[in-house]
Design a protein around this motif. Structure first.
Motif, PDB file in Angstrom:
ATOM      1  N   ALA A   1      36.782 -71.393  19.981  1.00 30.32           N
ATOM      2  CA  ALA A   1      37.093 -70.555  18.827  1.00 30.32           C
ATOM      3  C   ALA A   1      35.969 -70.572  17.796  1.00 30.32           C
ATOM      4  O   ALA A   1      35.749 -69.587  17.091  1.00 30.32           O
ATOM      5  CB  ALA A   1      38.405 -71.016  18.190  1.00 30.32           C
ATOM      6  N   ALA A   2      35.250 -71.680  17.729  1.00 30.85           N
ATOM      7  CA  ALA A   2      34.187 -71.815  16.733  1.00 30.85           C
ATOM      8  C   ALA A   2      32.837 -71.298  17.195  1.00 30.85           C
ATOM      9  O   ALA A   2      31.942 -71.088  16.371  1.00 30.85           O
ATOM     10  CB  ALA A   2      34.051 -73.281  16.328  1.00 30.85           C
TER      11      ALA A   2
ATOM     12  N   ALA B   1      22.492 -67.971  15.470  1.00 31.78           N
ATOM     13  CA  ALA B   1      23.045 -67.445  16.717  1.00 31.78           C
ATOM     14  C   ALA B   1      24.571 -67.383  16.671  1.00 31.78           C
ATOM     15  O   ALA B   1      25.183 -66.542  17.342  1.00 31.78           O
ATOM     16  CB  ALA B   1      22.596 -68.300  17.903  1.00 31.78           C
ATOM     17  N   LEU B   2      25.195 -68.237  15.864  1.00 31.94           N
ATOM     18  CA  LEU B   2      26.652 -68.312  15.794  1.00 31.94           C
ATOM     19  C   LEU B   2      27.235 -67.560  14.604  1.00 31.94           C
ATOM     20  O   LEU B   2      28.447 -67.620  14.366  1.00 31.94           O
ATOM     21  CB  LEU B   2      27.101 -69.777  15.735  1.00 31.94           C
ATOM     22  N   TRP B   3      26.410 -66.837  13.867  1.00 34.16           N
ATOM     23  CA  TRP B   3      26.920 -66.132  12.694  1.00 34.16           C
ATOM     24  C   TRP B   3      27.793 -64.955  13.110  1.00 34.16           C
ATOM     25  O   TRP B   3      27.920 -64.635  14.290  1.00 34.16           O
ATOM     26  CB  TRP B   3      25.767 -65.701  11.797  1.00 34.16           C
TER      27      TRP B   3
ATOM     28  N   TYR C   1      35.990 -80.605  13.296  1.00 34.67           N
ATOM     29  CA  TYR C   1      35.794 -79.382  12.511  1.00 34.67           C
ATOM     30  C   TYR C   1      34.578 -79.476  11.602  1.00 34.67           C
ATOM     31  O   TYR C   1      33.854 -78.493  11.413  1.00 34.67           O
ATOM     32  CB  TYR C   1      37.046 -79.080  11.696  1.00 34.67           C
ATOM     33  N   THR C   2      34.331 -80.645  11.038  1.00 28.89           N
ATOM     34  CA  THR C   2      33.144 -80.820  10.199  1.00 28.89           C
ATOM     35  C   THR C   2      31.883 -80.517  11.001  1.00 28.89           C
ATOM     36  O   THR C   2      30.966 -79.827  10.532  1.00 28.89           O
ATOM     37  CB  THR C   2      33.086 -82.248   9.637  1.00 28.89           C
ATOM     38  N   TRP C   3      31.844 -81.020  12.223  1.00 28.88           N
ATOM     39  CA  TRP C   3      30.695 -80.776  13.105  1.00 28.88           C
ATOM     40  C   TRP C   3      30.591 -79.297  13.480  1.00 28.88           C
ATOM     41  O   TRP C   3      29.512 -78.696  13.410  1.00 28.88           O
ATOM     42  CB  TRP C   3      30.828 -81.644  14.362  1.00 28.88           C
ATOM     43  N   LEU C   4      31.718 -78.680  13.853  1.00 32.19           N
ATOM     44  CA  LEU C   4      31.703 -77.280  14.291  1.00 32.19           C
ATOM     45  C   LEU C   4      31.306 -76.340  13.159  1.00 32.19           C
ATOM     46  O   LEU C   4      30.542 -75.383  13.369  1.00 32.19           O
ATOM     47  CB  LEU C   4      33.073 -76.891  14.835  1.00 32.19           C
ATOM     48  N   LEU C   5      31.805 -76.587  11.955  1.00 31.41           N
ATOM     49  CA  LEU C   5      31.481 -75.693  10.842  1.00 31.41           C
ATOM     50  C   LEU C   5      30.015 -75.834  10.437  1.00 31.41           C
ATOM     51  O   LEU C   5      29.364 -74.846  10.079  1.00 31.41           O
ATOM     52  CB  LEU C   5      32.414 -75.972   9.661  1.00 31.41           C
TER      53      LEU C   5
END
Length: 443
Positions: free
Chosen positions: A323-324, A375-377, A363-367
């Motif tokens: 999802a992230a 690339a993930l924007w 979540y801290t790592w993923l965000l």
């Protein structure tokens, strides 16, 4: 930098594999690119259920969590409806947030308007943005408009107001606490526009999440956005999937497509082939600029369909990673970072049990991963996605690239250890049950 991660704990190892990506062939509709507010381009979104977030269930009590959320990396706070709730035909003891009695006041259960304004100011001072849930399709039966502007409502053969019946889902839903608005009435357009503008102008919020947005004419949303942006730039989220809502009205729509696959994969009903098909041959084409919201849960999923423990079990973290990192903006439902493992009551008080949990670190790592890697924007600001061949239907891999930045993700979509080989790799690699590997230059 590369990471391979099991469900618990997060563990980093080296990844060395040559990529020979397969391009996604999605055909995009012709549409002029819609620009989005700059602060949304690398953003994530976090849904807040004020009633259940704390034992107190107030704006002031929730405000104590703002520093923690900002430290976790949260960008946009989506507050479920903050309006007073109708008493007539109320469901349960406290009623539904979506039965709005007054569009320009706050629910006294949550605090005062001054408390709300202070919360918005504090969140924005920490670098976050605030949007509120808006219900434009219907109101409570005791909303003043039902008397002052009865012509704005749908009526039965006897000329009386009647409950909303929602038939778009698998089974009919009878919303007996709300009555539907008639969008053929020009006065309603003006009244609703003025009510929404009030919140932007008077409280400084940054936009709206619009409930059942496709039930309201797209032309209304388009003219509304023009009016709101006379006050300030806004961010608009539609609880809908229709591509036409992205033309001039909404920044983001719901990614129910991936939500369904996440649940099916966790239950062993689907595998990497289903994800590959969705992204290579999407059944619905969206413009490049469309943000799609990627999520594992929200208030509807949690309260009505099942908790994360019910839906995903040990697969949860793998689905959160997808999802992230898949194209779109990730949503976190408040409490997921604390391992929310129950269905929250919808019409009664049922506070979240806050505790230390590995999902907070995840979540801290993923965000941070999303913030640091263009690339993930989101939308046109992020990288294109290329699905990678793995030689194993239980392993899904993809690569996203924007200019010189590239992120590669590989996920074992099964409860057993799996071997796979990416194109050009000298030997096979192994991932444990629900394990995932992420390779990115910026960590």
């Amino acid at each position: 930098m590369s990471f391979v991660v099991r469900a618990l704990p997060i563990l980093a190892v080296a990844l060395s594999a040559a990529f020979s990506p397969l391009p996604v062939q999605a055909q995009q509709p012709a549409a002029a690119p819609m620009s989005h507010v700059a602060w949304s381009r690398s953003a994530n979104i976090y849904e807040v259920n004020i009633r259940q977030y704390t034992k107190e269930g107030t704006f002031n009590a929730f405000a104590q969590h703002l520093p923690r959320l900002r430290k976790m990396g949260v960008d946009i706070l989506w507050l479920m409806p903050v309006h007073p709730i109708g008493a007539k035909n109320r469901k349960g003891t406290l009623g539904s947030y979506y039965a709005v009695r007054d569009y320009t006041s706050v629910n006294p259960e949550f605090g005062s308007m001054d408390d709300f304004k202070r919360l918005v100011k504090q969140a924005q001072g920490l670098g976050m943005r605030v949007i509120i849930d808006w219900v434009a399709n219907h109101t409570a039966f005791d909303n003043p408009w039902t008397v002052q502007h009865k012509d704005w409502y749908l009526k039965d053969a006897k000329g009386e107001l009647f409950p909303v019946t929602y038939t778009e889902g698998a089974e009919p839903e009878y919303w007996t606490d709300v009555t539907g608005l008639d969008w053929k009435q020009p006065g309603l357009w003006q009244g609703m526009t003025e009510a929404m503008a009030f919140w932007v102008r008077e409280t400084g919020i940054d936009g709206f999440r619009c409930d059942v947005a496709a039930k309201v004419p797209t032309a209304f949303w388009e003219q509304l956005r023009v009016e709101l942006e006379r006050i300030k730039p806004v961010f608009m989220l539609a609880e809908a999937w229709q591509p036409e809502l992205h033309t001039r009205a909404f920044d983001m729509s719901y990614g129910w497509d991936t939500l369904g696959l996440f649940k099916d994969i966790a239950r062993g009903k689907a595998d990497a082939r289903a994800l590959r098909t969705l992204f290579e041959k999407p059944p619905v084409a969206y413009p490049e600029h469309a943000y799609r919201m990627r999520f594992t849960s929200n208030h509807d999923e949690n309260s009505w369909h099942g908790s994360d423990a019910e839906h995903y079990g040990p697969a949860f973290q793998a689905m959160a990673v997808l999802a992230a990192t898949l194209p779109g903006m990730p949503l976190i439902y408040g409490g997921q970072e604390a391992g929310l493992d129950k269905r929250l009551e919808f019409f009664e008080k049922d506070p979240i049990a806050w505790r230390e949990h590995p999902n907070a670190a995840l979540y801290t790592w993923l965000l941070k991963l999303k913030h640091d890697n263009p690339a993930l924007w989101n939308g046109q600001y992020g990288g294109t996605m290329r699905v990678l061949e793995t030689g194993n239907d239980k392993v899904f891999a993809f690569r996203r690239q924007k200019d010189g930045n590239a992120v590669a993700v590989t996920v074992n979509l099964s409860e057993a250890q799996q071997q796979y080989a990416l194109p050009g790799a000298a030997r096979k690699a192994t991932l444990g049950a629900w394990e995932y590997r992420v390779s990115a230059p910026a960590q």
